[in-house]
Design an enzyme around this catalytic site. Structure first.
Site, PDB file in Angstrom:
ATOM      1  N   LEU A 153       0.830  -1.213   0.000  1.00 60.37           N
ATOM      2  CA  LEU A 153       0.000   0.000   0.000  1.00 60.37           C
ATOM      3  C   LEU A 153       0.854   1.249   0.000  1.00 60.37           C
ATOM      4  O   LEU A 153       1.795   1.356   0.769  1.00 60.37           O
ATOM      5  CB  LEU A 153      -0.849   0.065   1.271  1.00 60.37           C
ATOM      6  CG  LEU A 153      -1.621  -1.166   1.686  1.00 60.37           C
ATOM      7  CD1 LEU A 153      -2.371  -0.882   2.977  1.00 60.37           C
ATOM      8  CD2 LEU A 153      -2.581  -1.543   0.589  1.00 60.37           C
ATOM      9  N   GLU A 155       0.690   5.091   1.019  1.00 60.23           N
ATOM     10  CA  GLU A 155      -0.148   6.038   1.742  1.00 60.23           C
ATOM     11  C   GLU A 155      -0.625   7.098   0.759  1.00 60.23           C
ATOM     12  O   GLU A 155       0.080   7.465  -0.176  1.00 60.23           O
ATOM     13  CB  GLU A 155       0.639   6.666   2.893  1.00 60.23           C
ATOM     14  CG  GLU A 155       0.836   5.678   4.021  1.00 60.23           C
ATOM     15  CD  GLU A 155       1.637   6.241   5.179  1.00 60.23           C
ATOM     16  OE1 GLU A 155       1.570   7.462   5.421  1.00 60.23           O
ATOM     17  OE2 GLU A 155       2.337   5.457   5.830  1.00 60.23           O
ATOM     18  N   PHE A 249       8.062   6.496 -10.452  1.00 64.93           N
ATOM     19  CA  PHE A 249       9.152   6.553  -9.478  1.00 64.93           C
ATOM     20  C   PHE A 249      10.435   7.110 -10.075  1.00 64.93           C
ATOM     21  O   PHE A 249      11.541   6.799  -9.639  1.00 64.93           O
ATOM     22  CB  PHE A 249       9.360   5.208  -8.781  1.00 64.93           C
ATOM     23  CG  PHE A 249       8.368   5.039  -7.656  1.00 64.93           C
ATOM     24  CD1 PHE A 249       7.021   4.846  -7.944  1.00 64.93           C
ATOM     25  CD2 PHE A 249       8.742   5.138  -6.336  1.00 64.93           C
ATOM     26  CE1 PHE A 249       6.083   4.750  -6.929  1.00 64.93           C
ATOM     27  CE2 PHE A 249       7.810   5.042  -5.318  1.00 64.93           C
ATOM     28  CZ  PHE A 249       6.474   4.840  -5.619  1.00 64.93           C
ATOM     29  N   GLY A 257      11.183   9.622   1.624  1.00 69.42           N
ATOM     30  CA  GLY A 257      11.038   9.580   3.082  1.00 69.42           C
ATOM     31  C   GLY A 257       9.902   8.641   3.425  1.00 69.42           C
ATOM     32  O   GLY A 257       9.569   7.746   2.652  1.00 69.42           O
ATOM     33  N   CYS A 260       8.345   3.804   5.430  1.00 66.52           N
ATOM     34  CA  CYS A 260       8.757   2.533   4.823  1.00 66.52           C
ATOM     35  C   CYS A 260      10.140   2.565   4.176  1.00 66.52           C
ATOM     36  O   CYS A 260      11.035   1.843   4.617  1.00 66.52           O
ATOM     37  CB  CYS A 260       7.717   2.087   3.810  1.00 66.52           C
ATOM     38  SG  CYS A 260       6.196   1.549   4.615  1.00 66.52           S
TER      39      CYS A 260
HETATM   40  C1  UDX Z   1       2.847  -0.968   9.194  1.00 66.30           C
HETATM   41  C2  UDX Z   1       3.632  -2.246   9.367  1.00 66.30           C
HETATM   42  O1  UDX Z   1       3.189  -2.953  10.385  1.00 66.30           O
HETATM   43  C3  UDX Z   1       5.095  -2.018   9.205  1.00 66.30           C
HETATM   44  O2  UDX Z   1       5.845  -3.154   9.414  1.00 66.30           O
HETATM   45  C4  UDX Z   1       5.236  -1.616   7.800  1.00 66.30           C
HETATM   46  O3  UDX Z   1       6.555  -1.511   7.430  1.00 66.30           O
HETATM   47  C5  UDX Z   1       4.524  -0.296   7.621  1.00 66.30           C
HETATM   48  O4  UDX Z   1       3.199  -0.444   7.939  1.00 66.30           O
HETATM   49  P1  UDX Z   1       1.877   1.159  10.184  1.00 66.30           P
HETATM   50  O5  UDX Z   1       0.490   0.632   9.992  1.00 66.30           O
HETATM   51  O6  UDX Z   1       2.315   2.253   9.296  1.00 66.30           O
HETATM   52  O7  UDX Z   1       2.930  -0.039  10.139  1.00 66.30           O
HETATM   53  O8  UDX Z   1       2.117   1.563  11.693  1.00 66.30           O
HETATM   54  P2  UDX Z   1       1.206   2.380  12.671  1.00 66.30           P
HETATM   55  O9  UDX Z   1       0.354   3.342  11.933  1.00 66.30           O
HETATM   56  O10 UDX Z   1       2.095   2.851  13.747  1.00 66.30           O
HETATM   57  O11 UDX Z   1       0.197   1.288  13.266  1.00 66.30           O
HETATM   58  C6  UDX Z   1       0.555   0.231  14.071  1.00 66.30           C
HETATM   59  C7  UDX Z   1      -0.530   0.000  15.118  1.00 66.30           C
HETATM   60  O12 UDX Z   1      -0.206  -1.144  15.880  1.00 66.30           O
HETATM   61  C8  UDX Z   1      -0.711   1.156  16.088  1.00 66.30           C
HETATM   62  O13 UDX Z   1      -2.051   1.560  16.106  1.00 66.30           O
HETATM   63  C9  UDX Z   1      -0.294   0.573  17.434  1.00 66.30           C
HETATM   64  O14 UDX Z   1      -1.012   1.104  18.519  1.00 66.30           O
HETATM   65  C10 UDX Z   1      -0.565  -0.904  17.225  1.00 66.30           C
HETATM   66  N1  UDX Z   1       0.194  -1.809  18.079  1.00 66.30           N
HETATM   67  C11 UDX Z   1       1.528  -1.652  18.234  1.00 66.30           C
HETATM   68  C12 UDX Z   1      -0.475  -2.867  18.693  1.00 66.30           C
HETATM   69  O15 UDX Z   1      -1.682  -3.012  18.568  1.00 66.30           O
HETATM   70  N2  UDX Z   1       0.258  -3.736  19.443  1.00 66.30           N
HETATM   71  C13 UDX Z   1       1.591  -3.605  19.640  1.00 66.30           C
HETATM   72  O16 UDX Z   1       2.193  -4.406  20.329  1.00 66.30           O
HETATM   73  C14 UDX Z   1       2.246  -2.528  19.007  1.00 66.30           C
HETATM   74  C1  UDX Z   2       5.875   2.651  -0.226  1.00 66.87           C
HETATM   75  C2  UDX Z   2       5.647   1.672  -1.373  1.00 66.87           C
HETATM   76  O1  UDX Z   2       5.375   2.398  -2.580  1.00 66.87           O
HETATM   77  C3  UDX Z   2       4.521   0.726  -1.034  1.00 66.87           C
HETATM   78  O2  UDX Z   2       4.364  -0.241  -2.056  1.00 66.87           O
HETATM   79  C4  UDX Z   2       4.860   0.020   0.274  1.00 66.87           C
HETATM   80  O3  UDX Z   2       3.868  -0.875   0.650  1.00 66.87           O
HETATM   81  C5  UDX Z   2       5.084   1.034   1.363  1.00 66.87           C
HETATM   82  O4  UDX Z   2       6.121   1.935   0.971  1.00 66.87           O
HETATM   83  P1  UDX Z   2       4.736   4.894   0.639  1.00 66.87           P
HETATM   84  O5  UDX Z   2       5.935   5.005   1.514  1.00 66.87           O
HETATM   85  O6  UDX Z   2       3.384   5.054   1.248  1.00 66.87           O
HETATM   86  O7  UDX Z   2       4.720   3.485  -0.111  1.00 66.87           O
HETATM   87  O8  UDX Z   2       4.826   6.015  -0.509  1.00 66.87           O
HETATM   88  P2  UDX Z   2       5.532   6.112  -1.941  1.00 66.87           P
HETATM   89  O9  UDX Z   2       4.535   6.661  -2.874  1.00 66.87           O
HETATM   90  O10 UDX Z   2       6.206   4.873  -2.342  1.00 66.87           O
HETATM   91  O11 UDX Z   2       6.619   7.271  -1.695  1.00 66.87           O
HETATM   92  C6  UDX Z   2       7.721   7.064  -0.824  1.00 66.87           C
HETATM   93  C7  UDX Z   2       8.652   8.255  -0.892  1.00 66.87           C
HETATM   94  O12 UDX Z   2       9.280   8.331  -2.163  1.00 66.87           O
HETATM   95  C8  UDX Z   2       7.969   9.614  -0.690  1.00 66.87           C
HETATM   96  O13 UDX Z   2       8.767  10.405   0.160  1.00 66.87           O
HETATM   97  C9  UDX Z   2       7.908  10.215  -2.068  1.00 66.87           C
HETATM   98  O14 UDX Z   2       7.935  11.624  -2.060  1.00 66.87           O
HETATM   99  C10 UDX Z   2       9.179   9.647  -2.685  1.00 66.87           C
HETATM  100  N1  UDX Z   2       9.140   9.568  -4.165  1.00 66.87           N
HETATM  101  C11 UDX Z   2       8.279   8.710  -4.780  1.00 66.87           C
HETATM  102  C12 UDX Z   2      10.016  10.350  -4.931  1.00 66.87           C
HETATM  103  O15 UDX Z   2      10.813  11.135  -4.389  1.00 66.87           O
HETATM  104  N2  UDX Z   2       9.978  10.229  -6.297  1.00 66.87           N
HETATM  105  C13 UDX Z   2       9.143   9.389  -6.935  1.00 66.87           C
HETATM  106  O16 UDX Z   2       9.185   9.328  -8.180  1.00 66.87           O
HETATM  107  C14 UDX Z   2       8.255   8.597  -6.157  1.00 66.87           C
END
Ligand code: UDX
Ligand code: UDX
Length: 488
Positions: A153, A155, A249, A257, A260
């Site tokens: 996914l 964001e 990309f 940034g 991920c």
């Molecule tokens: C997710 C993935 O899990 C991570 O490995 C991946 O690389 C990026 O996406 P993300 O959904 O972005 O992470 O994280 P976050 O928005 O912080 O949500 C994690 C949730 O898990 C939080 O709501 C937190 O409260 C919850 N959590 C954390 C639990 O329920 N149990 C725990 O032990 C730790």
């Molecule tokens: C990424 C992966 O795309 C997704 O498949 C994975 O599951 C989670 O990590 P995300 O981090 O949500 O998703 O956003 P993404 O659209 O990939 O952008 C990541 C970063 O790259 C952003 O900071 C964006 O500004 C930068 N980016 C992206 C560039 O600088 N140039 C580009 O051409 C594309």
């Protein structure tokens, strides 16, 4: 089908809502009581386009519910997804504390056969460790299989990515688990790729590293373009037209940034070293990414001469548009760089102000309540995140409000001809800069900072009297909300 998801953050909540949307009965679990309380009362703790309506619709249809109890989820659901964070540690390796804890908690309540699905991004071989942990902590010898099902996914368009995925990867060696996973994903009508667990885990890290590599490649090229007077967007179009390469990309900017890419690349480097096959190429990907921001800052410094006490407006704080996520945001780092150099920074982000304020991510920054507010009397505007909202701002009004109309565009959002016609001195990434009323500046040309406001040119306007900006990539999405966070 009943599904439990542990972790209701950016990944878990979107996944749960989409599973409910296709007809499954989903319980989202989280150990943050405030989050569960908020979700139960209809408040969505994150901003993701389309998510709020999706959650509301499925809660009303009794297909989506929230709880703090893992036991409730494990008792009711044959399949349990783990979507808790896997944050980086100081040395780049992954902190597996949350995954391990959830595995223990599941083990303590597991009574009959369950499929435990790892959705979080994890190092290769994590599936084996999760299985060992569950076996060790389960007192009743309950049956289970551990499956890897990485998320892809992005964001900002996570709902669309989940509802219409390019592919679904399922890593499993168990026919019993696979049959259940296929029922979960059947409604999405997308090809399912079945692999072993280790390969599925590697696919996620390899995919994110490759995308980051593509970004660093174009950013390294942008430096060469700047030094040689070429235009990185044209180069990207030229190479991207080759189907083997592809245009996506390849947008040069301030670097990648988010929650991920930075952590996944660091983790993959660390894993490769641990298993004795160091992935040196990825270190260079990281280095280019860091250098890109430094190069941009140098350009600002070289142009303004002294940053101390300069009034600088920054548009954008989130790591990308269409999200409120400011984790590992290059925009936040840039604001802090400018503040460290003594600049007075006023920043605005359509969705990110609140989190920057809440977590005090940019001590000393002044948060404005709108894009136009941010540029009042500014000596420079820096665009750090390419929100479509910024492409729709009245740039003539921006020009009128600024003290000196200098714009550094870190994401190549604006149209150079428009900027020139409006009277801006306009600097981009990997593309020749433009100055008011004149031809392109070469990188070596001295920069003249206009002082008299009367000397500014009349803006180009369209039939609706709004200044013309063009950014075809974003105009289609330009309806994003303008909700702003008040000044802190
Ligand atoms: C997710 C993935 O899990 C991570 O490995 C991946 O690389 C990026 O996406 P993300 O959904 O972005 O992470 O994280 P976050 O928005 O912080 O949500 C994690 C949730 O898990 C939080 O709501 C937190 O409260 C919850 N959590 C954390 C639990 O329920 N149990 C725990 O032990 C730790
Ligand atoms: C990424 C992966 O795309 C997704 O498949 C994975 O599951 C989670 O990590 P995300 O981090 O949500 O998703 O956003 P993404 O659209 O990939 O952008 C990541 C970063 O790259 C952003 O900071 C964006 O500004 C930068 N980016 C992206 C560039 O600088 N140039 C580009 O051409 C594309």
């Amino acid at each position: 089908m009943k599904i439990a998801i542990v972790g209701s953050g950016y990944v878990g909540l979107v996944t749960g809502a989409c599973f409910a949307e296709v007809g499954h009965e989903v319980v989202c679990i989280d150990n943050d009581d405030r989050k569960i309380k908020a979700l139960r009362s209809g408040r969505i703790p994150i901003y993701e386009p389309g998510l709020e309506q999706l959650v509301q619709r499925n809660v009303s249809a009794h297909r989506l519910s929230f709880t703090g109890s893992i036991e409730e989820g494990v008792d009711s659901s044959p399949v349990i997804f783990i979507a808790v964070p896997t944050p980086p540690q100081a040395d780049g390796s992954v902190d597996m504390t949350y995954i391990e804890r959830v595995a223990r908690e599941i083990a303590s309540v597991l009574k009959e056969y369950r499929v435990i699905v790892d959705k979080s991004t994890v190092p290769v071989k994590t599936g084996e460790k999760v299985a060992d942990t569950i076996r060790r902590y389960n007192k009743v010898n309950g049956e289970f299989d551990v499956v890897s099902n990485p998320e892809f996914l992005r964001e900002g368009c996570a709902v669309a990515d989940l509802m219409k995925p390019d592919r679904i990867v399922i890593g499993s060696n168990s026919e019993r688990a696979l049959a259940i996973m296929k029922r979960v994903y059947e409604p999405f009508m997308t090809p399912i790729m079945v692999t072993d667990v280790n390969s599925a885990e590697l696919i996620k890290h390899a995919a994110n590293s490759f995308l980051a590599l593509k970004i660093s490649y174009i950013n390294a090229l942008s430096a060469i373009c700047e030094a040689s007077g070429a235009d990185v967007e044209k180069v990207a179009d030229g190479i991207g037209a080759d189907k083997r390469i592809g245009r996506s990309f390849l947008n040069a900017g301030l670097g990648y940034g988010g929650s991920c890419f930075p952590k996944d690349i660091a983790a993959f480097i660390s894993i490769s070293e641990q298993i004795g096959e160091p992935f040196h190429l990825l270190r260079e990907v990281q280095r280019i990414n860091q250098h890109q921001r430094e190069r941009f800052l140098k350009k600002v410094r070289d142009t303004l001469w002294v940053l101390k006490e300069k009034r600088i407006a920054v548009w954008g704080l989130t790591f990308k548009p269409d999200t409120d996520d400011v984790r590992s945001s290059v925009a936040v780092d840039l604001v802090n760089d400018l503040i460290r150099e003594g600049a007075h920074v006023t920043a605005y982000d359509p969705k990110g102000n609140q989190k920057v304020h809440e977590f005090n991510l940019c001590p000393g920054v002044h948060l404005a309540s709108s894009a136009l507010d941010a540029v009042r009397d500014a000596e420079t505007l820096v665009l750090a995140t390419e929100w479509p909202d910024f492409a729709a701002v009245d740039l003539a009004e921006v020009h009128r409000r600024m003290h000196t109309p200098i714009v550094f565009d870190g994401r190549n959002l604006f149209d150079p001809d428009t900027m020139r016609d409006l009277g801006f001195q306009y600097y981009r990434v990997g593309r020749p800069p433009t100055k008011a009323n004149g031809s392109g500046l070469s990188n070596n040309d001295p920069v003249r900072i206009p002082i008299a406001m009367e000397s500014r040119t009349t803006p180009v306007q369209d039939s609706s009297n709004r200044p013309v900006t063009k950014r075809p990539r974003y105009l289609a999405k330009a309806s994003a909300s303008k909700t702003s966070v008040d000044r802190s």
